[in-house]
Design an enzyme around this catalytic site. Structure first.
Site, short mmCIF file in Angstrom:
data_model
loop_
_atom_site.label_atom_id
_atom_site.label_comp_id
_atom_site.label_asym_id
_atom_site.label_seq_id
_atom_site.Cartn_x
_atom_site.Cartn_y
_atom_site.Cartn_z
N CYS A 33 -9.22 5.04 14.12
CA CYS A 33 -10.29 5.83 14.73
C CYS A 33 -11.53 4.94 14.84
CB CYS A 33 -10.58 7.06 13.90
SG CYS A 33 -11.05 6.66 12.23
N TYR A 173 3.37 10.79 14.33
CA TYR A 173 2.50 10.45 13.20
C TYR A 173 2.92 11.22 11.96
CZ TYR A 173 -1.87 10.18 10.50
OH TYR A 173 -2.82 9.99 9.53
N HIS A 176 -0.63 9.41 5.74
CA HIS A 176 -1.95 9.73 5.18
C HIS A 176 -2.09 11.17 4.68
CE1 HIS A 176 -3.15 6.44 8.23
NE2 HIS A 176 -3.15 5.89 7.03
N ASP A 269 -4.60 3.18 2.19
CA ASP A 269 -4.15 2.39 3.34
C ASP A 269 -5.25 1.41 3.75
OD1 ASP A 269 -2.59 1.56 5.49
OD2 ASP A 269 -3.15 3.25 6.76
#
Ligand code: ADP
Ligand code: SF4
Length: 694
Positions: A33, A173, A176, A269
């Site tokens: 992002c 996806y 996370h 991450d």
């Protein structure tokens, strides 16, 4: 410039097939992002395009929301809810294809991590659980079979829209703990008793179905990638690299065309350099390539081409995945290709970029001042407009602002002289990078000093503290004052608006003193009302020196700002492990010889503690006396032939190192230019004006 690639690095430039498409090399900008979402699509497209130009063979979007039932408002996010979103999404692949790279899109549904404040639809989850996204008392709706069918339809439609928008790689996806599909895997979230709950096969059913749906919908011409966190370090009941994470890879091994594997949650991450070094994910992700025949991409803040080659040769990964290294240097691959790896502007792992998303603002980067300014200000990461005059520039101060200003101005062709008072360049970067865990921050200085050393139009003078008279004597056309800032010793800051009683004593220190090696005696109290990163680093440094340290903060949370860099939980744990005592919600009432009186903010209870020394981490003031001495006498400036005197960096307004770099760069970009009233474009952004009225 040798312009010749070191043959050791040839392997990094091999094309790699991903399902029906082929990446031109192994440099893979994984989805990340950028704090803009869909607020300025042209700015984002140009930022991604700059990376393709810089040699990243694959460039991906951030998470694109597949449907309106998953939105993050007020966080910046990227909707692909219906066909009306296709046109703006298409700007990115267009920009990336222009440089021969592949464009990837990460389709996602946040499930219980969404807020859905804008659309007011229920948050969806495998079961009814409190939502993850905020402290508000929201709960997810447990999806029934119709919801699951609908979800699959939305995902399939989003994949078709992504293909129409021109993407080559379409992601599913599952990472996370931010993905609905992934949340089905967690035993702590999924308590279903139907065929989507219970056994791992059942909990992974939706993931398998969505992968199959996506392949069926777009797999003829697009590669279908799976981003999967093989190991969750934060949440219970999730995948483990030596447990269900591995089993999922075994179950689905050749179903996706590409495995993009990492660890979860996002803070793990994208761990900072303070806590994790290059290649830190290898122990968790290295098993994947042994199971699947499909190409694998992994991340680990890779900036060294030797490490990259080693990753490939040792069979850890097929692609060098990168988010932050590609932000800090969009031209990293190209520099390796052109035999100038020494020119790489290496990421320092500070996560100031990440703080953009968390603070609803366009991503900033400590190393790369041009990021997200490519379109709105026309700043290119490597090219800069030629000078507009023969003006000679004097820069006073060799911290991050002065160094970046010198580099950018010299690249424009100006003759630059930089005077630094001390024996070393780097200013606060030199001081802060010597603190525990921050050694990589020195790259901000080292990259720039190395570049400046090779420029014939730059002269650097150390041990040259200048006063106004000397500046006037030199008579440069333009003067940029980059003299930085200093920490206050009186305790004034966010909490105290007036000096703390007794702060004038010689047992009271500022962070500058500690960083410059002041000797403190006895137990030390660190008082942190700034609540950013430095307070905890003072504690670490003083503990290293053998002091018993008590940390006191007037805030309820230690180092609150570091929530934005996702370090706050780790810093808190470290403080409790290291400190003699941690006292939050306490203010200093007074400092006396040998003791400190504190007050609990809410109960009013006071306590007096014996303390040998106090370090006040409260706020900073600019070192701007030189500036004021100069500008207070405009006649003598004119007599000396000086056209302009400006402050840059912390001398203008103390801020992050990233802001000092940006300020120095901006000064150089705008020298001699006609800068409009609003110095950046707002066209086609949420900041544009729109017509009102009938
Ligand atoms: P910034 O973050 O804005 O770059 P820093 O505090 O990191 O600011 O760096 C400021 C630099 O300016 C320091 O290296 C300091 O030694 C130097 N400096 C301060 N005053 C003078 C001066 N009068 N002449 C030359 N250098 C100075
Ligand atoms: Fe790296 Fe820091 Fe830039 Fe992020 S802000 S890319 S962590 S240097």
């Amino acid at each position: 410039m040798s312009n010749k690639r070191d043959p050791r690095y040839d392997i990094l430039f091999e094309p790699v097939k991903i399902g029906p498409v082929t990446a031109p090399n192994r440099f893979f900008q994984v989805p990340h992002c950028n704090g803009l979402g869909n607020w300025a699509p042209r700015a984002v497209a140009e930022m991604r395009g700059a990376k393709a130009e810089g040699g990243w063979g694959v460039v991906c979007t951030e998470i694109a929301e597949i449907h309106h039932s998953t939105e993050l408002h007020p966080f910046p996010s990227l909707p692909l809810w219906d066909d009306s979103d296709i046109a703006q999404l298409a700007l990115m692949p267009e920009a990336v294809h222009g440089h021969g790279s592949l464009a990837g899109i990460e389709l996602g549904h946040f499930g219980i991590a969404a807020g859905n404040r804008w659309g007011r639809t229920p948050v969806l989850g495998p079961s009814t659980v409190p939502t993850l996204e905020s402290a508000e008392p929201f709960h997810a709706k447990a999806m029934d079979k119709t919801d699951i069918r609908e979800f699959r339809r939305w995902h399939r439609n989003a994949a078709v829209r992504a293909k129409k928008a021109g993407f080559d790689i379409i992601y599913v996806y599952c990472s996370h703990a931010l993905s609905l599909i992934g949340q089905f895997l967690y035993t702590s979230i999924n308590s279903r008793t139907d065929e989507y709950g219970g056994s791992l096969e059942n909990r992974a059913r939706l993931l398998r179905e969505v992968l199959e749906d996506t392949k069926e919908a777009v797999g003829d011409s697009c590669a279908v990638a799976l981003r999967f966190a093989v190991h969750d370090m934060t949440f219970d009941g999730g995948p483990r690299f030596d447990g269900e994470g591995r089993e999922v890879v075994e179950m689905l091994s050749d179903l996706p065309d590409l495995w993009d594997v990492n660890v979860s949650d996002w803070s793990n991450d994208s761990a900072t350099s303070r806590f994790s070094k290059e290649g830190f994910q290898e122990p968790f992700v290295s098993f994947v390539k042994q199971i699947t025949d499909k190409p694998v991409v992994t991340v680990g803040r890779f900036t060294s081409p030797d490490t990259m080659v080693s990753q490939i040769k040792r069979g850890i990964t097929d692609f060098i995945g990168a988010a932050r290294p590609s932000i800090a240097d969009p031209w990293l691959p190209r520099k390796i290709d052109e035999g100038r790896a020494d020119d790489i502007r290496e990421c320092i792992g500070c996560n100031v970029c990440v703080s953009g998303e968390w603070s609803y603002s366009p991503m900033r980067c400590t190393q790369n001042p041009t990021v997200l300014e490519e379109w709105r200000r026309g700043w290119h990461p490597e090219r800069i407009a030629a000078k507009k005059s023969d003006d000679q520039l004097l820069i006073v101060g060799g911290g991050p602002a002065g160094l970046e200003c010198a580099l950018a101005a010299a690249r424009r062709g100006y003759d630059v002289t930089l005077a630094e008072a001390t024996t070393e360049l780097g200013g606060r970067v030199t001081l802060e990078s010597a603190l525990p865990g921050l050694s990589e921050w020195a790259r901000v200085r080292d990259y720039r000093v190395f570049q400046l050393q090779q420029m014939p139009n730059v002269e650097i003078y150390l041990e040259s503290g200048l006063n106004a008279e000397q500046v006037r004597e030199f008579g440069f056309d333009r003067v940029a004052i980059a003299t930085g800032a200093h920490w206050r010793r009186d305790g004034v800051g966010r909490h105290h608006s007036a000096p703390i009683e007794g702060s004038g004593r010689d047992t009271v220190f500022a962070p500058d003193d500690v960083m410059r090696g002041a000797r403190l005696t006895g137990p030390v109290l660190v008082y942190d009302s700034e609540s950013a990163y430095l307070g905890s680093l003072m504690v670490e440094r003083l503990c290293e020196e053998g002091h018993e340290v008590t940390l006191v903060s007037p805030t309820a949370q230690i180092a609150g700002w570091t929530q934005l860099t996702m370090e706050q939980p780790r810093i808190t744990a470290r403080m409790y492990a290291m400190c003699h005592e941690v006292l939050t919600d306490h203010e200093i009432v007074s400092l006396a010889p040998g003791d400190v009186t504190l007050r609990h903010l809410w109960s009013g209870t006071r306590r007096t503690m014996p303390i040998g020394a106090v370090v006040l981490v409260t706020s900073r003031l600019p070192n701007d006396s030189l500036y004021h001495d100069l500008v207070s006498n405009s006649d003598s400036l004119a007599d000396a032939g000086i056209k302009s005197v400006d402050r840059i960096g912390d001398c203008l307004a103390p801020h992050l190192i990233a802001a000092a770099v940006y300020s120095g760069h901006r000064y150089a970009q705008e020298m001699d230019e006609d800068v409009p009233e609003t110095p950046f474009s707002r066209k086609d952004t949420v900041w544009s004006s729109f017509a009102v009225g009938g």
